[in-house]
Design a protein around this motif. Structure first.
Motif, PDB file in Angstrom:
ATOM      1  N   ASN A 286     -23.821 -11.256 -60.191  1.00 50.62           N
ATOM      2  CA  ASN A 286     -22.954 -10.297 -59.515  1.00 50.62           C
ATOM      3  C   ASN A 286     -23.723  -9.031 -59.157  1.00 50.62           C
ATOM      4  O   ASN A 286     -24.397  -8.431 -60.007  1.00 50.62           O
ATOM      5  N   LEU A 287     -23.602  -8.635 -57.899  1.00 51.62           N
ATOM      6  CA  LEU A 287     -24.299  -7.471 -57.366  1.00 51.62           C
ATOM      7  C   LEU A 287     -23.313  -6.666 -56.530  1.00 51.62           C
ATOM      8  O   LEU A 287     -22.561  -7.223 -55.732  1.00 51.62           O
ATOM      9  N   PHE A 288     -23.320  -5.342 -56.728  1.00 55.03           N
ATOM     10  CA  PHE A 288     -22.399  -4.466 -56.018  1.00 55.03           C
ATOM     11  C   PHE A 288     -23.162  -3.294 -55.425  1.00 55.03           C
ATOM     12  O   PHE A 288     -24.185  -2.863 -55.963  1.00 55.03           O
ATOM     13  N   ALA A 289     -22.647  -2.784 -54.309  1.00 64.22           N
ATOM     14  CA  ALA A 289     -23.295  -1.673 -53.613  1.00 64.22           C
ATOM     15  C   ALA A 289     -22.269  -0.612 -53.257  1.00 64.22           C
ATOM     16  O   ALA A 289     -21.099  -0.918 -52.990  1.00 64.22           O
ATOM     17  N   SER A 290     -22.709   0.640 -53.267  1.00 62.01           N
ATOM     18  CA  SER A 290     -21.871   1.752 -52.845  1.00 62.01           C
ATOM     19  C   SER A 290     -22.673   2.684 -51.959  1.00 62.01           C
ATOM     20  O   SER A 290     -23.786   3.070 -52.310  1.00 62.01           O
ATOM     21  N   GLY A 291     -22.086   3.036 -50.818  1.00 66.84           N
ATOM     22  CA  GLY A 291     -22.739   3.969 -49.902  1.00 66.84           C
ATOM     23  C   GLY A 291     -22.097   5.330 -49.892  1.00 66.84           C
ATOM     24  O   GLY A 291     -22.440   6.183 -49.068  1.00 66.84           O
ATOM     25  N   ASP A 292     -21.147   5.552 -50.830  1.00 61.60           N
ATOM     26  CA  ASP A 292     -20.438   6.834 -50.865  1.00 61.60           C
ATOM     27  C   ASP A 292     -20.424   7.433 -52.275  1.00 61.60           C
ATOM     28  O   ASP A 292     -19.390   7.867 -52.767  1.00 61.60           O
ATOM     29  N   ASP A 293     -21.582   7.414 -52.908  1.00 60.09           N
ATOM     30  CA  ASP A 293     -21.760   8.018 -54.229  1.00 60.09           C
ATOM     31  C   ASP A 293     -20.905   7.372 -55.310  1.00 60.09           C
ATOM     32  O   ASP A 293     -20.540   8.018 -56.299  1.00 60.09           O
ATOM     33  N   GLY A 294     -20.565   6.104 -55.119  1.00 56.36           N
ATOM     34  CA  GLY A 294     -19.842   5.376 -56.146  1.00 56.36           C
ATOM     35  C   GLY A 294     -18.337   5.428 -56.032  1.00 56.36           C
ATOM     36  O   GLY A 294     -17.640   4.884 -56.902  1.00 56.36           O
ATOM     37  N   GLN A 295     -17.800   6.059 -54.991  1.00 60.06           N
ATOM     38  CA  GLN A 295     -16.352   6.121 -54.844  1.00 60.06           C
ATOM     39  C   GLN A 295     -15.759   4.746 -54.536  1.00 60.06           C
ATOM     40  O   GLN A 295     -14.691   4.387 -55.033  1.00 60.06           O
ATOM     41  N   THR A 296     -16.444   3.974 -53.706  1.00 63.30           N
ATOM     42  CA  THR A 296     -16.011   2.608 -53.398  1.00 63.30           C
ATOM     43  C   THR A 296     -17.202   1.669 -53.534  1.00 63.30           C
ATOM     44  O   THR A 296     -18.362   2.072 -53.342  1.00 63.30           O
ATOM     45  N   TRP A 297     -16.896   0.397 -53.869  1.00 65.12           N
ATOM     46  CA  TRP A 297     -17.933  -0.589 -54.117  1.00 65.12           C
ATOM     47  C   TRP A 297     -17.633  -1.871 -53.357  1.00 65.12           C
ATOM     48  O   TRP A 297     -16.473  -2.250 -53.202  1.00 65.12           O
ATOM     49  N   GLN A 298     -18.690  -2.524 -52.888  1.00 61.23           N
ATOM     50  CA  GLN A 298     -18.562  -3.801 -52.204  1.00 61.23           C
ATOM     51  C   GLN A 298     -19.428  -4.835 -52.901  1.00 61.23           C
ATOM     52  O   GLN A 298     -20.571  -4.537 -53.278  1.00 61.23           O
ATOM     53  N   ALA A 299     -18.879  -6.031 -53.082  1.00 60.39           N
ATOM     54  CA  ALA A 299     -19.669  -7.129 -53.626  1.00 60.39           C
ATOM     55  C   ALA A 299     -20.720  -7.540 -52.607  1.00 60.39           C
ATOM     56  O   ALA A 299     -20.438  -7.640 -51.411  1.00 60.39           O
ATOM     57  N   VAL A 300     -21.936  -7.772 -53.088  1.00 60.44           N
ATOM     58  CA  VAL A 300     -23.052  -8.153 -52.224  1.00 60.44           C
ATOM     59  C   VAL A 300     -23.587  -9.503 -52.702  1.00 60.44           C
ATOM     60  O   VAL A 300     -23.939  -9.635 -53.876  1.00 60.44           O
ATOM     61  N   PRO A 301     -23.655 -10.516 -51.834  1.00 58.75           N
ATOM     62  CA  PRO A 301     -24.229 -11.804 -52.262  1.00 58.75           C
ATOM     63  C   PRO A 301     -25.690 -11.634 -52.656  1.00 58.75           C
ATOM     64  O   PRO A 301     -26.510 -11.201 -51.857  1.00 58.75           O
ATOM     65  N   SER A 302     -25.994 -11.964 -53.915  1.00 63.62           N
ATOM     66  CA  SER A 302     -27.364 -11.805 -54.394  1.00 63.62           C
ATOM     67  C   SER A 302     -28.181 -13.077 -54.240  1.00 63.62           C
ATOM     68  O   SER A 302     -29.421 -13.027 -54.233  1.00 63.62           O
ATOM     69  N   GLY A 303     -27.510 -14.230 -54.160  1.00 60.30           N
ATOM     70  CA  GLY A 303     -28.212 -15.508 -54.100  1.00 60.30           C
ATOM     71  C   GLY A 303     -28.578 -16.052 -55.459  1.00 60.30           C
ATOM     72  O   GLY A 303     -29.053 -17.176 -55.577  1.00 60.30           O
TER      73      GLY A 303
END
Length: 339
Positions: A255-272
């Motif tokens: 499981n991998l997650f990314a945030s582009g707004d300082d952690g306010q929202t998160w999106q799951a990212v396919p890690s493979g």
């Protein structure tokens, strides 16, 4: 700010590492008085760690953390082993002097000379010569409350995290360490969430990846903390802030997650990857991760997705370093992987 890199093996490996912790010796066998004076004061009932031994085949020791010190690679692991490479990972040798034989889980450098390593028995070690020689700055042998991760923004400001919500901070390069109480408000019980990875962002931002999909953020260099929720319920082992300020955290089952707004929202990212992600690093526009099922996954500058590749031997990968050209150097339960 120096190259952003954090390294931490997950709890599965931390438990495994605990099997390899060398038994401390009595205070009479402790390192020199200067090292003891630098460590936290101990009661007469406490025991002291002995110096790490030089050993044949040290590069086959279980490695749990690695980083860059300038162009030098520094890796740490079981029995207090610290390995150095000055040829981009082609060859490794042991550090000259390591005054604690506790398993080391993580290592960080503020620049090419000044670095810190952390591990079991609350150990924090410091080097001022690029990793050749180390001294003890902190221990707590009254209880084995291991530190899983350590990060420094510069040669003064640092943080280390560990078992049962342990957070210790320093503003003087590790001469003194202060234990800070943090309430993640995540219903973890009286012992608190386990903190597995601490990593610095831009300005005064600091992040902690923890259990129950929790990320803690400070925007004042650790003076105060805010609890963030990724929406994930599992454990997060590792984290890093990329050059574009995107925050990445990884954990169980790839499981991998990314945030582009300082952690306010998160999106799951396919890690493979399908195994637990044990390390995340960023360097030269590349973000990379390794996992316990032998996967290496990378997202290079200009790419939208991570591209994963599983090693033929499916080694249980524990840490990696990205050289300045983006090439990875990999570490595992079995030590350094041949390039």
């Amino acid at each position: 700010m120096h190259k952003i890199h954090r390294s931490i093996a997950g709890a599965v490996l931390a438990m495994l590492a605990s099997l390899y912790v060398a038994q401390p010796t009595r205070a009479a066998d402790a390192p020199d008085a200067a090292a003891n004076a630098a460590a936290n004061s101990a009661t007469s009932t406490q025991i002291a760690l002995s110096a790490a031994k030089h050993r044949v085949g040290a590069d086959h020791s279980m490695i749990l953390g690695a980083t860059l010190a300038g162009s030098r690679i520094v890796a740490v692991g079981e029995h207090g082993v610290i390995l150095l490479s000055d040829d981009h990972g082609a060859h490794f040798r042991q550090a000259h002097n390591v005054p604690a034989n506790a398993t080391l889980n993580a290592v960080t450098f503020a620049d090419a000379q000044h670095g810190w390593a952390a591990g079991h028995w609350g150990v924090v070690l410091r080097t001022d010569d690029g990793g050749e020689n180390w001294r003890v700055q902190r221990t707590d042998t009254s209880v084995d409350q291991p530190l899983f991760s350590i990060a420094f923004r510069d040669d003064k400001h640092g943080w280390a995290v560990g078992l049962w919500s342990l957070l210790v901070t320093t503003d003087d390069g590790g001469i003194t360490w202060k234990t800070q109480q943090v309430d993640p408000s995540a219903g973890a019980g009286k012992s608190g969430l386990n903190f597995f990875s601490v990593f610095a962002g831009p300005d005064k931002d600091v992040y902690i990846a923890a259990e129950q999909g929790t990320v803690l953020r400070s925007n004042d260099d650790g003076a105060s903390w805010q609890t963030l929720h990724t929406g994930y319920k599992g454990t997060l082992w590792s984290g890093v802030v990329a050059a574009d300020h995107t925050i990445y955290v990884g954990g169980l089952r790839g499981n991998l997650f990314a945030s582009g707004d300082d952690g306010q929202t998160w999106q799951a990212v396919p890690s493979g990857a399908s195994g637990s992600i044990t390390d995340l690093v960023a360097n030269a526009g590349t973000v990379a991760a390794v996992a316990l099922d032998g996967y290496v996954t990378r997202k290079q500058a200009g790419q939208h997705d991570f591209v994963a590749k599983q090693l033929p031997g499916r080694d249980a990968l524990t840490a990696l370093v990205l050289n300045d050209d983006g090439s990875p150097v990999l570490f595992s339960k079995e030590g350094v992987l041949a390039k």
